[in-house]
Motif scaffolding. Structure first.
Motif, PDB file in Angstrom:
ATOM      1  N   TYR A 107       8.857  -5.405  -5.633  1.00 53.46           N
ATOM      2  CA  TYR A 107       7.706  -4.673  -5.102  1.00 53.46           C
ATOM      3  C   TYR A 107       6.400  -5.370  -5.477  1.00 53.46           C
ATOM      4  CZ  TYR A 107       4.268  -1.046  -4.294  1.00 53.46           C
ATOM      5  OH  TYR A 107       3.163  -0.366  -3.856  1.00 53.46           O
ATOM      6  N   SER A 110       5.907  -8.601  -3.480  1.00 54.96           N
ATOM      7  CA  SER A 110       5.581  -8.392  -2.065  1.00 54.96           C
ATOM      8  C   SER A 110       4.216  -7.734  -1.876  1.00 54.96           C
ATOM      9  CB  SER A 110       6.674  -7.581  -1.374  1.00 54.96           C
ATOM     10  OG  SER A 110       6.756  -6.293  -1.939  1.00 54.96           O
ATOM     11  N   HIS A 111       3.676  -7.125  -2.931  1.00 52.26           N
ATOM     12  CA  HIS A 111       2.370  -6.457  -2.831  1.00 52.26           C
ATOM     13  C   HIS A 111       1.347  -7.039  -3.805  1.00 52.26           C
ATOM     14  CE1 HIS A 111       5.152  -3.486  -1.106  1.00 52.26           C
ATOM     15  NE2 HIS A 111       4.142  -3.180  -0.330  1.00 52.26           N
ATOM     16  N   LYS A 112       1.542  -8.273  -4.235  1.00 52.42           N
ATOM     17  CA  LYS A 112       0.672  -8.851  -5.260  1.00 52.42           C
ATOM     18  C   LYS A 112      -0.782  -8.979  -4.827  1.00 52.42           C
ATOM     19  CE  LYS A 112       1.892 -13.564  -4.062  1.00 52.42           C
ATOM     20  NZ  LYS A 112       2.697 -14.684  -4.426  1.00 52.42           N
ATOM     21  N   ASP A 113      -1.043  -8.984  -3.543  1.00 52.19           N
ATOM     22  CA  ASP A 113      -2.415  -9.079  -3.051  1.00 52.19           C
ATOM     23  C   ASP A 113      -3.047  -7.717  -2.779  1.00 52.19           C
ATOM     24  OD1 ASP A 113      -2.432 -11.869  -3.167  1.00 52.19           O
ATOM     25  OD2 ASP A 113      -1.439 -12.015  -1.208  1.00 52.19           O
ATOM     26  N   SER A 114      -2.298  -6.641  -3.021  1.00 56.69           N
ATOM     27  CA  SER A 114      -2.855  -5.307  -2.755  1.00 56.69           C
ATOM     28  C   SER A 114      -3.868  -4.925  -3.826  1.00 56.69           C
ATOM     29  CB  SER A 114      -1.742  -4.261  -2.686  1.00 56.69           C
ATOM     30  OG  SER A 114      -1.317  -3.911  -3.979  1.00 56.69           O
ATOM     31  N   LYS A 115      -4.820  -4.110  -3.438  1.00 54.32           N
ATOM     32  CA  LYS A 115      -5.870  -3.677  -4.364  1.00 54.32           C
ATOM     33  C   LYS A 115      -5.284  -2.879  -5.537  1.00 54.32           C
ATOM     34  CE  LYS A 115     -10.260  -1.114  -4.506  1.00 54.32           C
ATOM     35  NZ  LYS A 115     -10.258  -1.151  -5.927  1.00 54.32           N
ATOM     36  N   ILE A 117      -2.289  -3.058  -7.027  1.00 53.25           N
ATOM     37  CA  ILE A 117      -1.628  -3.922  -8.006  1.00 53.25           C
ATOM     38  C   ILE A 117      -2.668  -4.716  -8.786  1.00 53.25           C
ATOM     39  CG2 ILE A 117      -0.087  -5.905  -8.298  1.00 53.25           C
ATOM     40  CD1 ILE A 117       1.417  -3.355  -7.624  1.00 53.25           C
ATOM     41  N   LYS A 118      -3.667  -5.243  -8.106  1.00 53.49           N
ATOM     42  CA  LYS A 118      -4.725  -5.990  -8.789  1.00 53.49           C
ATOM     43  C   LYS A 118      -5.481  -5.096  -9.764  1.00 53.49           C
ATOM     44  CE  LYS A 118      -5.493  -9.578  -5.357  1.00 53.49           C
ATOM     45  NZ  LYS A 118      -6.407 -10.184  -4.403  1.00 53.49           N
TER      46      LYS A 118
END
Length: 191
Positions: A107, A110-115, A117-118
């Motif tokens: 997860y 696949s979502h490392k660029d989402s706000k 996760i950041k």
């Protein structure tokens, strides 16, 4: 509660709530092993940290291994059972994070660029720095630096060695291995 169950619960808890690696884990281990459970003295913990740093492998797992062994020995059990305590503490500190990382790594990747996760990682950074700072402060004890009341000369020498090492490795970018060797020689000479 039996020492082995306490080790399992304690190190499982440390493992799941630790972020930032072994140095960040040291303050959690010290709090549980020295303050809450009284398995070790501050001097024993300082020795464990020194041994954990000098042996191969991650410092947090090495510290867990030595705390498991020493705490079981201090409870009066045999060396064989102390080895069981060492293995139990080592495995307890890694099993929950291992399962968690397997479960969420896909997860996160696949979502490392989402706000979201950041933002989570941005929030964890100051926590990690704080835990590492807490570990550094926990090691600034009379067992490591001496006491100005007992021997002001050796205390001043310890402080001077600390600041010289900090300056040389942090600002002059001196080779840390060379700094450790010089400090070891100074320790042999003066202590």
């Amino acid at each position: 509660m039996n020492i082995f169950l306490k080790l399992f619960i304690t190190f499982s808890k440390i493992g799941i709530f630790n972020f930032g690696g072994g140095y960040a884990m040291l303050s959690l281990i010290q709090n549980e092993a020295v303050v809450k459970n009284g398995w070790l003295t501050n001097a024993e913990f300082a020795d464990i940290v020194a041994i954990s740093q000098s042996t191969p492998g991650p410092i947090g797992i090495n510290a867990a291994t030595y705390v498991g062994y020493t705490s079981v020995m201090n409870e009066g059990y045999s060396q064989g059972l102390a080895v069981v305590g060492a293995v139990l503490a080592s495995l307890s500190v890694i099993w929950l994070p291992f399962i968690l990382m397997i479960a969420i790594s896909r997860y996160i990747m696949s979502h490392k660029d989402s706000k979201a996760i950041k933002d989570v990682f941005r929030g964890l950074r100051p926590t990690i720095v704080g835990l590492i700072g807490a570990a550094a402060l926990l090691l600034m004890t009379s067992e490591n630096f001496g006491s100005p009341a007992e021997n002001p000369y050796l205390f001043a020498l310890s402080i001077a060695i600390f600041f010289a090492s900090f300056y040389l490795t942090g600002f002059r970018k001196a080779n840390p291995i060379l700094v450790m060797l010089v400090c070891g020689v100074l320790g042999i000479i003066f202590y």
